[in-house]
Design a protein around this motif. Sequence first.
Motif, PDB file in Angstrom:
ATOM      1  N   SER A  58      51.494  35.828  40.032  1.00  0.00           N
ATOM      2  CA  SER A  58      50.546  36.928  40.200  1.00  0.00           C
ATOM      3  C   SER A  58      49.758  37.178  38.913  1.00  0.00           C
ATOM      4  CB  SER A  58      51.259  38.202  40.663  1.00  0.00           C
ATOM      5  OG  SER A  58      52.079  38.746  39.652  1.00  0.00           O
ATOM      6  N   TRP A  59      50.397  36.967  37.756  1.00  0.00           N
ATOM      7  CA  TRP A  59      49.668  37.064  36.487  1.00  0.00           C
ATOM      8  C   TRP A  59      48.568  35.993  36.414  1.00  0.00           C
ATOM      9  CZ3 TRP A  59      48.817  40.231  32.561  1.00  0.00           C
ATOM     10  CH2 TRP A  59      48.277  39.720  31.381  1.00  0.00           C
ATOM     11  N   ASP A  60      48.910  34.770  36.840  1.00  0.00           N
ATOM     12  CA  ASP A  60      47.917  33.699  36.851  1.00  0.00           C
ATOM     13  C   ASP A  60      46.721  34.057  37.723  1.00  0.00           C
ATOM     14  OD1 ASP A  60      49.361  32.075  35.141  1.00  0.00           O
ATOM     15  OD2 ASP A  60      50.269  30.894  36.741  1.00  0.00           O
ATOM     16  N   ARG A  61      46.992  34.596  38.925  1.00  0.00           N
ATOM     17  CA  ARG A  61      45.882  34.944  39.819  1.00  0.00           C
ATOM     18  C   ARG A  61      45.013  36.029  39.192  1.00  0.00           C
ATOM     19  NH1 ARG A  61      48.611  31.554  41.430  1.00  0.00           N
ATOM     20  NH2 ARG A  61      47.168  30.506  40.031  1.00  0.00           N
ATOM     21  N   GLN A  62      45.643  36.997  38.554  1.00  0.00           N
ATOM     22  CA  GLN A  62      44.887  38.074  37.913  1.00  0.00           C
ATOM     23  C   GLN A  62      44.041  37.532  36.769  1.00  0.00           C
ATOM     24  OE1 GLN A  62      44.250  40.183  34.527  1.00  0.00           O
ATOM     25  NE2 GLN A  62      46.450  39.851  34.659  1.00  0.00           N
ATOM     26  N   GLN A  63      44.602  36.614  35.982  1.00  0.00           N
ATOM     27  CA  GLN A  63      43.842  36.040  34.875  1.00  0.00           C
ATOM     28  C   GLN A  63      42.687  35.172  35.375  1.00  0.00           C
ATOM     29  OE1 GLN A  63      44.691  36.162  31.003  1.00  0.00           O
ATOM     30  NE2 GLN A  63      44.785  38.056  32.194  1.00  0.00           N
ATOM     31  N   GLU A  64      42.913  34.462  36.476  1.00  0.00           N
ATOM     32  CA  GLU A  64      41.855  33.618  37.027  1.00  0.00           C
ATOM     33  C   GLU A  64      40.693  34.448  37.577  1.00  0.00           C
ATOM     34  OE1 GLU A  64      44.027  31.254  39.786  1.00  0.00           O
ATOM     35  OE2 GLU A  64      44.859  29.953  38.224  1.00  0.00           O
ATOM     36  N   TRP A  65      40.938  35.731  37.843  1.00  0.00           N
ATOM     37  CA  TRP A  65      39.860  36.642  38.220  1.00  0.00           C
ATOM     38  C   TRP A  65      38.757  36.600  37.157  1.00  0.00           C
ATOM     39  CZ3 TRP A  65      39.425  40.861  41.901  1.00  0.00           C
ATOM     40  CH2 TRP A  65      38.484  41.828  41.574  1.00  0.00           C
ATOM     41  N   TYR A  66      39.170  36.562  35.891  1.00  0.00           N
ATOM     42  CA  TYR A  66      38.233  36.584  34.770  1.00  0.00           C
ATOM     43  C   TYR A  66      37.944  35.184  34.226  1.00  0.00           C
ATOM     44  CZ  TYR A  66      39.821  41.401  34.978  1.00  0.00           C
ATOM     45  OH  TYR A  66      40.150  42.658  35.435  1.00  0.00           O
ATOM     46  N   GLN A  96      37.213  37.705  45.532  1.00  0.00           N
ATOM     47  CA  GLN A  96      38.649  37.694  45.268  1.00  0.00           C
ATOM     48  C   GLN A  96      39.265  39.062  45.520  1.00  0.00           C
ATOM     49  OE1 GLN A  96      38.481  36.334  41.235  1.00  0.00           O
ATOM     50  NE2 GLN A  96      38.627  34.175  41.776  1.00  0.00           N
ATOM     51  N   LYS A  97      38.548  40.106  45.152  1.00  0.00           N
ATOM     52  CA  LYS A  97      39.041  41.463  45.387  1.00  0.00           C
ATOM     53  C   LYS A  97      39.202  41.715  46.875  1.00  0.00           C
ATOM     54  CE  LYS A  97      37.992  46.299  44.290  1.00  0.00           C
ATOM     55  NZ  LYS A  97      37.045  47.204  43.576  1.00  0.00           N
ATOM     56  N   ALA A  98      38.232  41.270  47.667  1.00  0.00           N
ATOM     57  CA  ALA A  98      38.311  41.443  49.119  1.00  0.00           C
ATOM     58  C   ALA A  98      39.487  40.662  49.708  1.00  0.00           C
ATOM     59  CB  ALA A  98      37.001  40.989  49.762  1.00  0.00           C
ATOM     60  N   ALA A  99      39.865  39.559  49.064  1.00  0.00           N
ATOM     61  CA  ALA A  99      40.995  38.759  49.536  1.00  0.00           C
ATOM     62  C   ALA A  99      42.333  39.304  49.055  1.00  0.00           C
ATOM     63  CB  ALA A  99      40.832  37.308  49.069  1.00  0.00           C
ATOM     64  N   GLY A 100      42.320  40.358  48.229  1.00  0.00           N
ATOM     65  CA  GLY A 100      43.562  40.996  47.815  1.00  0.00           C
ATOM     66  C   GLY A 100      44.043  40.654  46.427  1.00  0.00           C
ATOM     67  N   THR A 101      43.273  39.892  45.643  1.00  0.00           N
ATOM     68  CA  THR A 101      43.686  39.562  44.281  1.00  0.00           C
ATOM     69  C   THR A 101      43.497  40.773  43.369  1.00  0.00           C
ATOM     70  OG1 THR A 101      43.029  37.258  44.605  1.00  0.00           O
ATOM     71  CG2 THR A 101      43.326  38.001  42.324  1.00  0.00           C
ATOM     72  N   PRO A 102      44.540  41.207  42.652  1.00  0.00           N
ATOM     73  CA  PRO A 102      44.388  42.378  41.771  1.00  0.00           C
ATOM     74  C   PRO A 102      43.644  42.035  40.499  1.00  0.00           C
ATOM     75  CG  PRO A 102      46.599  41.480  41.573  1.00  0.00           C
ATOM     76  CD  PRO A 102      45.923  40.686  42.660  1.00  0.00           C
ATOM     77  N   ASP A 103      42.834  42.977  40.009  1.00  0.00           N
ATOM     78  CA  ASP A 103      42.225  42.807  38.696  1.00  0.00           C
ATOM     79  C   ASP A 103      43.214  43.294  37.643  1.00  0.00           C
ATOM     80  OD1 ASP A 103      42.138  45.574  38.837  1.00  0.00           O
ATOM     81  OD2 ASP A 103      39.952  45.715  38.893  1.00  0.00           O
TER      82      ASP A 103
END
Length: 267
Positions: free
Chosen positions: A30-38, A193-200
Amino acid sequence: MTSATTGTNGITGATATTGHGDDWRAWQDSWDRQQEWYLPDREERFRVMIDLVEAVAGPEPVVLDLACGTGSITDRLLRRLPGARSVGVDLDPALLTIARGTFAGDDRAEFVTADLRDDDWTRKLPRRDFDAVLTTTALHWMDTGALNGLYRTVASLVRPGGLFMNADHMPQEGTPLIDAAERALRLRRQEEQKAAGTPDWRAWWELAGRDPVLADAVTRRSEIFGDHSDGDFQPQEWHARTLREAGFREARTVWCSVPDAMVAALR
């Protein structure tokens, strides 16, 4: 009671309210997904970084993962080079809790709590000679003077012939239209990504703070850092020049995207 159904981001529905408990791999993911947001090219910079470590230091390097967070570099390093060893150093109690949980029982990795702003932080390390010192998207919170001093300290930790690499935000001047176009695309993708549920960033920390296994560490983190803020951003040329002045023989950019770059320095 929470549901265990899987959402669109691959995280179970339980995480929406209670986080991942002591499933440390789930926290890493989940940390990886959040970092990939940016940082949509985050894995590419890891690949280039570890390729160069292997090229310079061989398949069994001893590495310092500087400002290691959850141990993202260590994770990629040990998967790519199983004979490597890593020492991670950071001050963040929450991210270090995840790192220590993830690598519990793996004697190739150890983690040290230390503040890189302290003059004597290197005394907490188990050794003072590394084949490579690696860091990514972490040192931008230091101001220019502190980073200059840190580079000189890092030079003393890298063995002769060893390597230092820093991948971070390193803006260049003179291309405002290119920069604006890239940023607009990145923001559109973040909305998807936000719409798909990925947290910022903020949502991820709120999730961690609600989870019983991390709540105390998140509270301690807030007491240490307060509101997250960035320091100074310097261009690639500044980093390369400052590293040479700190004692490295060679230093140059070895990878870049539009907003970010990775500078490598050979001791």
